[in-house]
Design a protein around this motif. Sequence first.
Motif, PDB file in Angstrom:
ATOM      1  N   GLN A 132       5.610  -1.499 -10.077  1.00 37.36           N
ATOM      2  CA  GLN A 132       6.346  -0.240  -9.999  1.00 37.36           C
ATOM      3  C   GLN A 132       6.231   0.439  -8.636  1.00 37.36           C
ATOM      4  N   LEU A 133       5.333  -0.072  -7.787  1.00 34.24           N
ATOM      5  CA  LEU A 133       5.147   0.537  -6.470  1.00 34.24           C
ATOM      6  C   LEU A 133       6.003  -0.109  -5.388  1.00 34.24           C
ATOM      7  N   THR A 134       6.681  -1.202  -5.706  1.00 35.07           N
ATOM      8  CA  THR A 134       7.395  -1.956  -4.679  1.00 35.07           C
ATOM      9  C   THR A 134       8.503  -1.146  -4.019  1.00 35.07           C
ATOM     10  N   THR A 135       9.390  -0.547  -4.809  1.00 34.21           N
ATOM     11  CA  THR A 135      10.496   0.202  -4.209  1.00 34.21           C
ATOM     12  C   THR A 135       9.982   1.471  -3.528  1.00 34.21           C
ATOM     13  N   PHE A 136       8.960   2.069  -4.109  1.00 31.35           N
ATOM     14  CA  PHE A 136       8.334   3.242  -3.492  1.00 31.35           C
ATOM     15  C   PHE A 136       7.756   2.863  -2.132  1.00 31.35           C
ATOM     16  N   GLY A 137       7.008   1.763  -2.096  1.00 30.86           N
ATOM     17  CA  GLY A 137       6.394   1.308  -0.858  1.00 30.86           C
ATOM     18  C   GLY A 137       7.405   0.902   0.192  1.00 30.86           C
ATOM     19  N   ASN A 138       8.454   0.211  -0.232  1.00 31.06           N
ATOM     20  CA  ASN A 138       9.487  -0.209   0.718  1.00 31.06           C
ATOM     21  C   ASN A 138      10.227   0.985   1.312  1.00 31.06           C
ATOM     22  N   SER A 139      10.441   2.013   0.493  1.00 28.83           N
ATOM     23  CA  SER A 139      11.112   3.218   0.987  1.00 28.83           C
ATOM     24  C   SER A 139      10.240   3.947   2.006  1.00 28.83           C
ATOM     25  N   LEU A 140       8.946   4.069   1.695  1.00 32.14           N
ATOM     26  CA  LEU A 140       8.025   4.679   2.653  1.00 32.14           C
ATOM     27  C   LEU A 140       7.963   3.859   3.941  1.00 32.14           C
ATOM     28  N   SER A 141       7.973   2.540   3.793  1.00 31.02           N
ATOM     29  CA  SER A 141       7.917   1.647   4.944  1.00 31.02           C
ATOM     30  C   SER A 141       9.098   1.879   5.888  1.00 31.02           C
ATOM     31  N   THR A 142      10.280   2.029   5.309  1.00 30.85           N
ATOM     32  CA  THR A 142      11.482   2.251   6.113  1.00 30.85           C
ATOM     33  C   THR A 142      11.425   3.596   6.830  1.00 30.85           C
ATOM     34  N   THR A 143      11.056   4.635   6.087  1.00 28.72           N
ATOM     35  CA  THR A 143      11.052   5.983   6.653  1.00 28.72           C
ATOM     36  C   THR A 143       9.950   6.170   7.685  1.00 28.72           C
ATOM     37  N   LEU A 144       8.753   5.665   7.385  1.00 23.55           N
ATOM     38  CA  LEU A 144       7.615   5.835   8.287  1.00 23.55           C
ATOM     39  C   LEU A 144       7.535   4.742   9.345  1.00 23.55           C
ATOM     40  N   LYS A 145       8.452   3.765   9.238  1.00 22.44           N
ATOM     41  CA  LYS A 145       8.504   2.658  10.196  1.00 22.44           C
ATOM     42  C   LYS A 145       7.153   1.936  10.274  1.00 22.44           C
ATOM     43  N   THR A 146       6.650   1.612   9.082  1.00 24.12           N
ATOM     44  CA  THR A 146       5.339   0.976   8.948  1.00 24.12           C
ATOM     45  C   THR A 146       5.442  -0.233   8.022  1.00 24.12           C
ATOM     46  N   PRO A 147       4.867  -1.374   8.363  1.00 22.74           N
ATOM     47  CA  PRO A 147       4.971  -2.569   7.515  1.00 22.74           C
ATOM     48  C   PRO A 147       4.365  -2.368   6.131  1.00 22.74           C
ATOM     49  N   TYR A 148       5.067  -2.878   5.129  1.00 22.33           N
ATOM     50  CA  TYR A 148       4.587  -2.862   3.743  1.00 22.33           C
ATOM     51  C   TYR A 148       3.946  -4.212   3.459  1.00 22.33           C
ATOM     52  N   LEU A 149       2.664  -4.207   3.076  1.00 21.12           N
ATOM     53  CA  LEU A 149       1.903  -5.455   2.914  1.00 21.12           C
ATOM     54  C   LEU A 149       1.339  -5.533   1.496  1.00 21.12           C
ATOM     55  N   PRO A 150       2.071  -6.181   0.557  1.00 23.23           N
ATOM     56  CA  PRO A 150       1.664  -6.159  -0.842  1.00 23.23           C
ATOM     57  C   PRO A 150       0.770  -7.298  -1.310  1.00 23.23           C
ATOM     58  N   ASP A 151       0.519  -8.301  -0.481  1.00 25.25           N
ATOM     59  CA  ASP A 151      -0.128  -9.512  -0.990  1.00 25.25           C
ATOM     60  C   ASP A 151      -1.509  -9.801  -0.419  1.00 25.25           C
ATOM     61  N   VAL A 152      -2.117  -8.834   0.232  1.00 20.89           N
ATOM     62  CA  VAL A 152      -3.456  -9.065   0.794  1.00 20.89           C
ATOM     63  C   VAL A 152      -4.537  -8.540  -0.141  1.00 20.89           C
ATOM     64  N   LEU A 153      -4.275  -7.419  -0.799  1.00 19.74           N
ATOM     65  CA  LEU A 153      -5.196  -6.874  -1.798  1.00 19.74           C
ATOM     66  C   LEU A 153      -4.714  -7.301  -3.181  1.00 19.74           C
ATOM     67  N   LEU A 154      -5.583  -7.993  -3.938  1.00 22.53           N
ATOM     68  CA  LEU A 154      -5.215  -8.518  -5.246  1.00 22.53           C
ATOM     69  C   LEU A 154      -6.091  -7.921  -6.336  1.00 22.53           C
ATOM     70  N   ARG A 155      -5.526  -7.790  -7.541  1.00 21.16           N
ATOM     71  CA  ARG A 155      -6.310  -7.351  -8.699  1.00 21.16           C
ATOM     72  C   ARG A 155      -6.778  -8.601  -9.436  1.00 21.16           C
ATOM     73  N   ILE A 156      -8.076  -8.682  -9.678  1.00 21.70           N
ATOM     74  CA  ILE A 156      -8.615  -9.888 -10.311  1.00 21.70           C
ATOM     75  C   ILE A 156      -9.151  -9.637 -11.713  1.00 21.70           C
ATOM     76  N   SER A 157      -8.982  -8.416 -12.215  1.00 23.00           N
ATOM     77  CA  SER A 157      -9.324  -8.143 -13.607  1.00 23.00           C
ATOM     78  C   SER A 157      -8.190  -7.363 -14.228  1.00 23.00           C
ATOM     79  N   SER A 158      -7.914  -7.653 -15.475  1.00 24.87           N
ATOM     80  CA  SER A 158      -6.796  -7.027 -16.168  1.00 24.87           C
ATOM     81  C   SER A 158      -7.300  -5.915 -17.064  1.00 24.87           C
ATOM     82  N   THR A 159      -6.633  -4.756 -16.979  1.00 21.08           N
ATOM     83  CA  THR A 159      -6.985  -3.626 -17.836  1.00 21.08           C
ATOM     84  C   THR A 159      -5.727  -3.066 -18.472  1.00 21.08           C
ATOM     85  N   LYS A 160      -5.900  -2.333 -19.568  1.00 20.07           N
ATOM     86  CA  LYS A 160      -4.771  -1.666 -20.192  1.00 20.07           C
ATOM     87  C   LYS A 160      -4.314  -0.526 -19.300  1.00 20.07           C
ATOM     88  N   THR A 161      -3.049  -0.143 -19.447  1.00 22.42           N
ATOM     89  CA  THR A 161      -2.530   0.947 -18.636  1.00 22.42           C
ATOM     90  C   THR A 161      -3.379   2.198 -18.808  1.00 22.42           C
TER      91      THR A 161
END
Length: 230
Positions: A132-161
């Motif tokens: 759910q953060l992808t479009t939010f992050g991409n929009s911030l990236s465009t406006t702030l002219k800053t690279p969006y990097l989604p694949d370096v930090l990973l979640r390795i445990s699953s939790t309920k919302t």
Amino acid sequence: MQLLKDISRLFYPDLCLNCDKNLLYKESILCSFCRHDLPQINLKNYQNNEITDIFYGRTAIKKGASFLYFRKKGITKQLIHHLKYKNRQDVGTFIGNWFGYELDKSNEFKNIDYIVPVPLHSSKLKKRGYNQLTTFGNSLSTTLKTPYLPDVLLRISSTKTQTFKKRFERFSSTTTKFNLTNTSVFENKHVLLIDDVITTGATLEACCNELLKSKNITISIITMAFTEKT
């Protein structure tokens, strides 16, 4: 093309995500009345405020900000719900464009090197089909002219919302774990960590602790919403 869109709107009108009234021409996501009622957080100080105070003594945060107050009932809850559970990824764009404009105007985030989202566990990502953060992050990236990097930090445990958990239950949950796949990427960099809603800050704190494995990293935090204290 516009004629086809107008005809389509006659049979399939766009509705306000909060009040369900028909949206007028050039309105999107929310009608003008609901948009006017959004509980915006207007920060004057990005280094010392109610968002950064949450992390005092827990982890080092340079700056912090949220766009909207999150309440048990209200427009913000409707927006986040549609974004996370009804595939309305355009909500992320809507908030990202608006908030990004405000942040850019403040000149407080000109020195950010990367925008990094709080990741979903692979099983939840597969089930939901998107972060759910992808479009939010991409929009911030465009406006702030800053690279969006989604694949370096990973979640390795699953939790309920955790969005609608009680505050104590969320704070007590320490099972969420993250993994920084490459510690050198963020060395000597200023990273903007983003999330949807912040309540206790436990998840963001866990992310920060993992990011701090990078030498001389600086971390700031931006979220769509901040849970209003009651």
